[in-house]
Design a protein around this motif. Structure first.
Motif, PDB file in Angstrom:
ATOM      1  N   ALA A 220       0.928  -1.083   0.178  1.00  0.00           N
ATOM      2  CA  ALA A 220      -0.041   0.157  -0.124  1.00  0.00           C
ATOM      3  C   ALA A 220       0.959   1.222   0.017  1.00  0.00           C
ATOM      4  CB  ALA A 220      -1.047  -0.037   1.282  1.00  0.00           C
ATOM      5  N   GLY A 221       0.381   2.139  -0.562  1.00  0.00           N
ATOM      6  CA  GLY A 221       1.489   3.559  -0.777  1.00  0.00           C
ATOM      7  C   GLY A 221       0.599   4.712  -0.615  1.00  0.00           C
ATOM      8  N   ALA A 222       1.386   5.749  -0.330  1.00  0.00           N
ATOM      9  CA  ALA A 222       0.879   7.127  -0.106  1.00  0.00           C
ATOM     10  C   ALA A 222       2.096   8.104  -0.610  1.00  0.00           C
ATOM     11  CB  ALA A 222       0.865   7.309   1.405  1.00  0.00           C
ATOM     12  N   LEU A 223       1.668   9.105  -1.131  1.00  0.00           N
ATOM     13  CA  LEU A 223       2.140  10.349  -1.633  1.00  0.00           C
ATOM     14  C   LEU A 223       2.730  11.436  -0.543  1.00  0.00           C
ATOM     15  CD1 LEU A 223       3.375  11.995  -4.209  1.00  0.00           C
ATOM     16  CD2 LEU A 223       1.104  13.193  -4.206  1.00  0.00           C
ATOM     17  N   VAL A 470     -10.361   1.844  -1.560  1.00  0.00           N
ATOM     18  CA  VAL A 470     -10.347   2.835  -0.809  1.00  0.00           C
ATOM     19  C   VAL A 470      -8.793   2.750  -0.297  1.00  0.00           C
ATOM     20  CG1 VAL A 470     -10.983   4.059   1.215  1.00  0.00           C
ATOM     21  CG2 VAL A 470     -12.706   2.577  -0.162  1.00  0.00           C
ATOM     22  N   ILE A 471      -7.892   1.558  -0.108  1.00  0.00           N
ATOM     23  CA  ILE A 471      -6.961   1.712   0.601  1.00  0.00           C
ATOM     24  C   ILE A 471      -5.822   2.629  -0.230  1.00  0.00           C
ATOM     25  CG2 ILE A 471      -6.202  -0.534  -0.849  1.00  0.00           C
ATOM     26  CD1 ILE A 471      -5.517   0.045   3.255  1.00  0.00           C
ATOM     27  N   CYS A 472      -5.981   2.590  -1.398  1.00  0.00           N
ATOM     28  CA  CYS A 472      -5.002   3.436  -2.496  1.00  0.00           C
ATOM     29  C   CYS A 472      -5.853   5.001  -2.641  1.00  0.00           C
ATOM     30  CB  CYS A 472      -4.914   2.767  -3.793  1.00  0.00           C
ATOM     31  SG  CYS A 472      -6.392   2.474  -4.641  1.00  0.00           S
ATOM     32  N   GLN A 473      -6.514   5.493  -1.959  1.00  0.00           N
ATOM     33  CA  GLN A 473      -7.250   6.791  -2.247  1.00  0.00           C
ATOM     34  C   GLN A 473      -6.821   7.611  -0.691  1.00  0.00           C
ATOM     35  OE1 GLN A 473     -11.225   6.891  -3.495  1.00  0.00           O
ATOM     36  NE2 GLN A 473     -10.952   4.715  -4.178  1.00  0.00           N
ATOM     37  N   SER A 474      -6.548   8.813  -1.083  1.00  0.00           N
ATOM     38  CA  SER A 474      -6.202   9.921   0.027  1.00  0.00           C
ATOM     39  C   SER A 474      -6.735  11.130  -0.472  1.00  0.00           C
ATOM     40  CB  SER A 474      -4.710   9.618   0.341  1.00  0.00           C
ATOM     41  OG  SER A 474      -4.239   8.534   0.989  1.00  0.00           O
ATOM     42  N   SER A 475      -7.149  12.023   0.694  1.00  0.00           N
ATOM     43  CA  SER A 475      -7.433  13.285   0.493  1.00  0.00           C
ATOM     44  C   SER A 475      -7.257  14.155   1.546  1.00  0.00           C
ATOM     45  CB  SER A 475      -9.376  13.356   0.282  1.00  0.00           C
ATOM     46  OG  SER A 475      -9.930  12.497  -0.667  1.00  0.00           O
ATOM     47  N   SER A 476      -6.904  15.253   1.306  1.00  0.00           N
ATOM     48  CA  SER A 476      -6.412  16.169   2.431  1.00  0.00           C
ATOM     49  C   SER A 476      -6.697  17.734   1.961  1.00  0.00           C
ATOM     50  CB  SER A 476      -4.865  16.087   2.829  1.00  0.00           C
ATOM     51  OG  SER A 476      -4.671  17.228   3.791  1.00  0.00           O
ATOM     52  N   GLY A 477      -7.866  18.262   2.396  1.00  0.00           N
ATOM     53  CA  GLY A 477      -8.284  19.758   2.128  1.00  0.00           C
ATOM     54  C   GLY A 477      -8.450  19.596   0.622  1.00  0.00           C
ATOM     55  N   HIS A 478      -7.961  20.589  -0.279  1.00  0.00           N
ATOM     56  CA  HIS A 478      -8.447  20.354  -1.669  1.00  0.00           C
ATOM     57  C   HIS A 478      -7.613  19.501  -2.551  1.00  0.00           C
ATOM     58  CE1 HIS A 478     -10.027  24.456  -1.277  1.00  0.00           C
ATOM     59  NE2 HIS A 478      -9.080  24.627  -0.131  1.00  0.00           N
ATOM     60  N   MET A 479      -6.899  18.605  -2.107  1.00  0.00           N
ATOM     61  CA  MET A 479      -5.966  17.747  -2.907  1.00  0.00           C
ATOM     62  C   MET A 479      -6.827  16.150  -2.599  1.00  0.00           C
ATOM     63  SD  MET A 479      -4.081  19.893  -4.036  1.00  0.00           S
ATOM     64  CE  MET A 479      -3.051  18.606  -5.115  1.00  0.00           C
ATOM     65  N   HIS A 480      -6.423  15.515  -3.797  1.00  0.00           N
ATOM     66  CA  HIS A 480      -7.082  14.437  -3.695  1.00  0.00           C
ATOM     67  C   HIS A 480      -6.163  13.235  -4.496  1.00  0.00           C
ATOM     68  CE1 HIS A 480     -10.926  15.420  -2.399  1.00  0.00           C
ATOM     69  NE2 HIS A 480     -10.779  16.284  -2.906  1.00  0.00           N
ATOM     70  N   ALA A 481      -5.506  12.328  -3.948  1.00  0.00           N
ATOM     71  CA  ALA A 481      -4.639  11.389  -4.514  1.00  0.00           C
ATOM     72  C   ALA A 481      -4.839   9.992  -4.630  1.00  0.00           C
ATOM     73  CB  ALA A 481      -3.207  11.583  -3.692  1.00  0.00           C
ATOM     74  N   LEU A 482      -4.460   9.487  -5.756  1.00  0.00           N
ATOM     75  CA  LEU A 482      -4.617   8.158  -5.963  1.00  0.00           C
ATOM     76  C   LEU A 482      -3.168   7.449  -6.353  1.00  0.00           C
ATOM     77  CD1 LEU A 482      -6.553   5.359  -6.599  1.00  0.00           C
ATOM     78  CD2 LEU A 482      -6.064   6.086  -9.147  1.00  0.00           C
ATOM     79  N   VAL A 483      -2.616   6.197  -5.294  1.00  0.00           N
ATOM     80  CA  VAL A 483      -1.365   5.894  -5.477  1.00  0.00           C
ATOM     81  C   VAL A 483      -1.682   4.434  -5.704  1.00  0.00           C
ATOM     82  CG1 VAL A 483       0.717   5.521  -4.163  1.00  0.00           C
ATOM     83  CG2 VAL A 483      -0.527   7.640  -3.843  1.00  0.00           C
ATOM     84  N   LEU A 484      -1.036   4.025  -6.705  1.00  0.00           N
ATOM     85  CA  LEU A 484      -1.298   2.587  -7.275  1.00  0.00           C
ATOM     86  C   LEU A 484       0.288   2.054  -7.308  1.00  0.00           C
ATOM     87  CD1 LEU A 484      -3.368   2.863 -10.224  1.00  0.00           C
ATOM     88  CD2 LEU A 484      -3.989   2.036  -7.869  1.00  0.00           C
ATOM     89  N   PRO A 485       0.737   1.484  -6.119  1.00  0.00           N
ATOM     90  CA  PRO A 485       2.179   0.954  -6.102  1.00  0.00           C
ATOM     91  C   PRO A 485       2.411  -0.261  -6.766  1.00  0.00           C
ATOM     92  CG  PRO A 485       1.049   0.380  -4.146  1.00  0.00           C
ATOM     93  CD  PRO A 485      -0.016   1.025  -4.811  1.00  0.00           C
ATOM     94  N   GLY A 486       3.519  -0.368  -7.386  1.00  0.00           N
ATOM     95  CA  GLY A 486       4.045  -1.372  -8.246  1.00  0.00           C
ATOM     96  C   GLY A 486       3.020  -2.008  -9.388  1.00  0.00           C
ATOM     97  N   VAL A 487       2.507  -0.942 -10.142  1.00  0.00           N
ATOM     98  CA  VAL A 487       1.601  -1.590 -11.118  1.00  0.00           C
ATOM     99  C   VAL A 487       2.034  -2.416 -12.275  1.00  0.00           C
ATOM    100  CG1 VAL A 487       0.844   1.134 -11.369  1.00  0.00           C
ATOM    101  CG2 VAL A 487       2.474   0.364 -12.614  1.00  0.00           C
ATOM    102  N   THR A 488       1.027  -3.256 -12.410  1.00  0.00           N
ATOM    103  CA  THR A 488       1.121  -4.463 -13.475  1.00  0.00           C
ATOM    104  C   THR A 488       0.027  -4.180 -14.630  1.00  0.00           C
ATOM    105  OG1 THR A 488      -1.074  -5.669 -12.413  1.00  0.00           O
ATOM    106  CG2 THR A 488       1.335  -5.898 -11.564  1.00  0.00           C
TER     107      THR A 488
END
Length: 1025
Positions: A220-223, A470-488
């Motif tokens: 699982a990843g985060a930015l 949901v584990i790969c989605q994050s939000s903070s204030g105005h920003m929304h991130a999708l992090v997909l670690p080790g893509v296939t």
């Protein structure tokens, strides 16, 4: 071995070989195979050359041609190669398979039942599962960052962190990183926190938490984005700001780029602590935007890319790197080479609201020069979305129904790739959209960012229409991130972020990393077996491939150049190839290779050849056929080899010398076909009396039969076979016809899923096989999907009813209107239908009615009225009716003076009772004036008349009196014309000492040649204008 005569039958033949088995000690192991022969063979099982006998743990199964061996409570000593041997009077065959017995995993001592905790979710037996994943964060430099993750699984997984694909101890400067394992009381599963003390700009990146145990791996990843804090203003407002970077000590490099091309600058910096990088242009810090991209490449270099360079982009670009040990600079001077042929008027940046329109306009030097429109690197073709207009030298692009993904860089290109560039900003809930596409190497991390107008809103991430975890989605204030670690490759697709009705989409493309193919098998050997078989053995490649693989076995007939695939095997060991696997008798060679997802190994050829003879066996037998009365019945079977056979119908042999024939004159017609291994018998147009017929097939070693059943013919639709799409105009007569296969069979009509009801406006008729739905006078609301449904089958009709096309009657040509400020301007357009809707546009944007713009509809007439024009009201107007347009060019001139005549003060002398006319001419006929005498507004009466004729305004005194003397003013806005009237009892002599040369009588105006003839001749001359 080949049989010597047909009287001895056929030797045993394995249709299905036993497969290798891997079991845990104490479990059951079962081997199965299917073997045929005539007479039926005797099957025995052997191990280590010794025949096996049934016991408490070993039993033998037999069900027709299927045979099996069942080993209960397997022990490690039971491991080995088991051979199934089949014998009859015609010959012998055998097949082998390996049984592997694994030791069970060591079990941990179980706690007492009273002390056993409940298993946490996700921590059951199996691969790790993340209970909580790290969250993406956006922080300022110097802040403390904590990334946490928790995973469950049994056995408990091991957790570790990576940054940008590297272990933390491989990161250049990770001295301020600290790992903090979680405590048991904090919750179920294993947890590991990464704490970053005093975050720096280089700490930005993707952090991935890995969880691994014996059953698998999860991640699982985060930015993390670290931003420079905003600079505080100087305490002294008069103090000059400090320079951002130090002056250069040497001349910068020079870089030339053609206008419209990209410029790419790369800066590679090393240092410890890892330096912070800033880009500057002409001494000012640069921030990333639509045309300036800043990123770090795979080699660690810092890149600034300026897209579609324009003349305004020229200047000095500086890469400034600093850390606690010092600062270094690298600079380049960018020159933009301008083309000889340029746009007369370039594009300008525009803004538009979501669901609205945006208009881009430029001018080319010559009206005959062709142009093309682009959105970044994608060419835009004319359509409803992108309306492209050419009017003389003007080129205009109108973008309709704006959405978030329309935000970007747009180009208009002339020949020679001469370009003008502008940004289109789409205002809506989404401020920063996704890129058009994102290319990521397989195994790397993919990060997608979206910025929204409002903080704290919840968006939705999806890929190809399916919501992402949901584990790969994050939000903070105005920003929304999708992090997909080790893509296939499975992660590739169309990724969408949705917020209400707004959405932005990107195409995620995963590029495969080149891998080396697996190595070839080793120790390949061939053993010629008994009774028409050959045994092939080999060992796995060394070293063994890291990814799953199989073995592919191929054969080649001696004397031929073609290699044909026999079959694929998952495990190394031994395989027996019988004569059933070859199409014809001959000598055959064999070769084998290893195949994985990364490619194929070189082939390894088995030494020698083997003589094999094919024997027919049934691969896919005959099946009973059920058809409807009048249809064709098809019987087919597949054999293991190419061989001739005989068809039978009700015990009577069908003649094979002709492909088509009849059982008897006037009876059932048939056709026989053979294509390779498949044999087919087709019975044409079967009838009810043919029901129950028995069809048989026979060839050496194979006999099979099946029955024919005739069912009552159901109703089916003759026409239409496919969905029909029809378009009508209002008031047209609409007739939908559905023809069935049976006469007077009932059918029901539906519209948009609802059963229709008959009325004067909708009539349903049935005429034999044909069912009709009639709309005598179609209306727009009659549009929809109609369905004629009967007995589970339906015919569909897509009906579209449109209003008749609208045509513009007047004007047919371009209209040019010239007016002055405050003048009323009316643009009129006549259409051929009173109810036809029209839209007015000004400079590409739709016009809405306001206090300054009036839209009128009167019968077929459509008007746009500007009651009091201003210079800003000028422009290009369009009246759009359907597909037709009327064009108006409105020019508003700001006038400096309303009064054309008189230009100076006028003196008038008159005799009592004479008629006096004071005249004032204006520049526009509709202008209103105000007459005053000695500062007071005059009132119209029989003795004082006010007249208005076109642009002329008059004050008439039919019989002037002495008291009428005075100063008269004709006033409009801030202007006025002055008349001084002097009335006397009689004319004075011409040589009178009181003659005043300043007094004169107004006789005529040259432009209008109007004379006041009641004045004496001498005074008429003096009053000439």
């Amino acid at each position: 071995m080949k049989a010597s005569s047909g009287d001895q039958g056929s030797p045993p033949c394995f249709l299905r070989f036993p497969r290798p088995v891997r079991v845990v000690s104490g479990a059951e192991a079962e081997l199965k195979c299917v073997v045929l022969g005539e007479p039926p063979p005797v099957v025995v099982w052997e191990k280590g050359g010794q025949q096996l006998a049934a016991s408490e743990r070993l039993s033998f199964l037999a069900d027709g041609a299927e045979h099996g061996l069942l080993l209960s409570s397997a022990l490690p000593t039971d491991a080995g190669v088991y051979v199934c041997r089949a014998r009859n009077a015609a010959g012998e065959a055998y097949a082998a398979a390996a049984v592997t017995v694994l030791e069970p995993p060591a079990s941990e001592p179980e706690p007492q039942p009273a002390e056993r905790p409940l298993p946490p979710p996700g921590s059951g037996e199996g691969a790790p599962v993340f209970l909580t994943g790290p969250r993406s964060q956006w922080v300022l430099r110097g802040a403390e960052v904590v990334l946490t993750c928790r995973a469950g699984g049994l056995p408990e997984p091991t957790l570790y962190w990576e940054k940008d694909g590297m272990a933390l101890d491989e990161v250049w400067d990770s001295s301020h990183f600290a790992l903090e394992p979680g405590r048991a009381e904090e919750g179920p599963g294993a947890s590991l926190a990464l704490r970053i003390l005093a975050a720096r700009l280089p700490d930005s990146g993707v952090y991935v938490c890995h969880a691994r145990n014996a059953h698998g791996h999860a991640q699982a990843g985060a930015l993390l984005q670290v931003h420079q804090p905003p600079e505080s203003p100087p305490s002294d407002p008069d103090e000059a700001p400090a320079p951002v970077v130090e002056p250069l000590k040497c001349a910068p490099k020079t870089f030339w780029v053609n206008e419209g091309k990209h410029a790419k600058f790369r800066c590679y910096v090393m240092g410890k602590p890892e330096p912070e990088i800033e880009w500057h242009w002409e001494g000012r810090p640069l921030l990333p935007d639509r045309r300036r991209l800043m990123y770090r490449d795979r080699d660690g270099g810092f890149v600034l890319k300026v897209l579609y360079c324009q003349a305004k982009d020229r200047g000095l670009y500086v890469c400034a790197a600093r850390n606690s040990a010092g600062q270094t600079l690298s600079a380049v001077q960018l020159h933009v080479k301008e083309p000889r042929l340029r746009f007369t008027r370039p594009l300008q940046d525009v803004e538009g609201c979501e669901h609205g329109i945006a208009v881009l306009e430029c001018k080319v030097p010559n009206s005959r020069i062709p142009t093309a429109w682009f959105r970044e690197d994608q060419r835009l073709l004319p359509c409803r979305k992108y309306e492209q207009i050419e009017e003389g030298t003007v080129r205009r692009l109108i973008i309709h129904r704006l959405k978030a993904d329309d935000d970007g860089v747009y180009l208009c290109e002339m020949r020679g790739r001469v370009r003008t560039v502008a940004n289109v900003t789409v205002k809506g809930p989404i401020l920063k959209r996704l890129p058009r596409k994102l290319d990521v190497l397989e195994g790397e991390n993919a990060v997608l960012l979206v910025e929204t107008l409002e903080a704290g809103v919840e968006g939705r991430w999806s890929r190809d229409g399916e919501e992402l975890p949901v584990i790969c989605q994050s939000s903070s204030g105005h920003m929304h991130a999708l992090v997909l670690p080790g893509v296939t490759r499975e992660d590739a697709g169309e990724v969408t972020f949705s917020l209400g009705n707004s959405r932005t989409t990107t195409l995620l493309r995963v590029k495969c990393v080149k891998h080396s193919p697996p190595g070839p098998p080793v120790s390949a050997e061939m053993f010629k077996g008994h009774k028409n078989t050959v045994l092939l053995t080999w060992k796995p490649p060394d070293p063994a491939p890291e990814t799953p693989f199989i073995y592919r076995l191929e054969r080649q007939e001696v004397g031929s150049e073609d290699w044909i695939q026999c079959f694929s095997i998952e495990k190394a060991g031994a395989v027996e190839v019988p004569g059933d696997c070859v199409p014809s008798e001959g000598d055959y060679r064999f070769r084998i290779c290893t195949v994985s997802g990364h490619g194929r190994s070189p082939h390894v050829v088995f030494h020698g050849s083997a003589h094999l003879v094919p024997t027919a066996r049934l691969v896919a037998g005959l099946e009973d056929v059920q058809v409807y009365d009048g249809e064709d019945a098809v019987f087919s079977l597949d054999l293991s080899t190419i061989i001739q056979g005989t068809w039978f119908l009700n015990g009577e042999e069908l003649k094979s010398n002709e492909p088509e024939g009849q059982v008897e004159p006037g009876a059932l017609r048939y056709r026989m076909e053979q294509k390779g291994l498949q044999h087919r018998l087709i019975l044409h147009a079967v009838k009810h009396q043919d029901s129950g017929a028995l069809v048989g097939f026979s060839c050496p070693g194979v006999q099979d039969s099946a029955a024919l059943t005739i069912q009552e013919s159901p109703v089916h639709i003759l026409s239409p076979q496919d969905k029909v799409s029809l378009t009508f105009t209002t008031s047209d007569r609409v007739v939908l016809t559905c023809e069935l296969s049976r006469v007077d069979f009932p059918a029901t009509w539906y519209k948009d899923g609802q059963k229709v009801e008959e009325s004067e406006l909708l009539v349903v008729k049935m005429d034999g096989r044909k069912h009709r739905l009639i709309l005598p006078e179609a209306k727009v609301q009659d549009s929809g999907e109609f369905e004629c449904r009967t007995e589970g089958v339906s015919a569909f009709f897509g009906v579209t009813v449109q209003d008749p096309p609208v045509h513009i009657v007047e004007p047919r040509e371009h209209v040019f209107v010239h007016a002055i400020t405050s003048e009323c301007v009316m643009l009129a357009c006549e259409v051929d239908r009173e109810d036809a809707p029209v839209c007015w546009y000004k400079d590409g944007q739709e016009v809405e009615e306001t206090d300054f713009v009036v839209l009128e509809n009167e019968g077929p007439h459509r008007r746009l009225v500007l009651p009091a024009t201003q210079p800003s009201d000028g422009g290009e107007f369009q009246c759009v009716a359907g597909d037709e347009r009327a064009y108006f060019t409105v020019t508003i001139t700001d006038v400096s003076s309303w009064i054309v005549y008189p230009s100076g003060k006028v003196y008038v002398a008159a005799v009592r009772l004479e008629r006096v006319v004071l005249t004032c001419e204006l520049c526009r006929p509709w202008a209103e004036v105000r007459w005053t005498k000695d500062g007071e507004e005059v009132v119209e009466s029989p003795a004082l008349l006010l007249q208005k004729e076109d642009t002329v305004r008059r004050l008439v005194l039919p019989a002037v009196q002495l008291e009428d003397s005075g100063e008269y003013l004709c006033e409009i806005d801030d202007e006025s014309a002055s008349f001084t009237l002097t009335v006397t009892e009689s004319y004075q002599s011409q040589d009178s000492s009181n003659n005043n040369p300043e007094l004169c009588v107004l006789l005529k105006k040259p432009k209008t040649r109007r004379l006041w003839s009641r004045f004496p001749p001498w005074r008429r001359t003096a009053g000439t204008e």
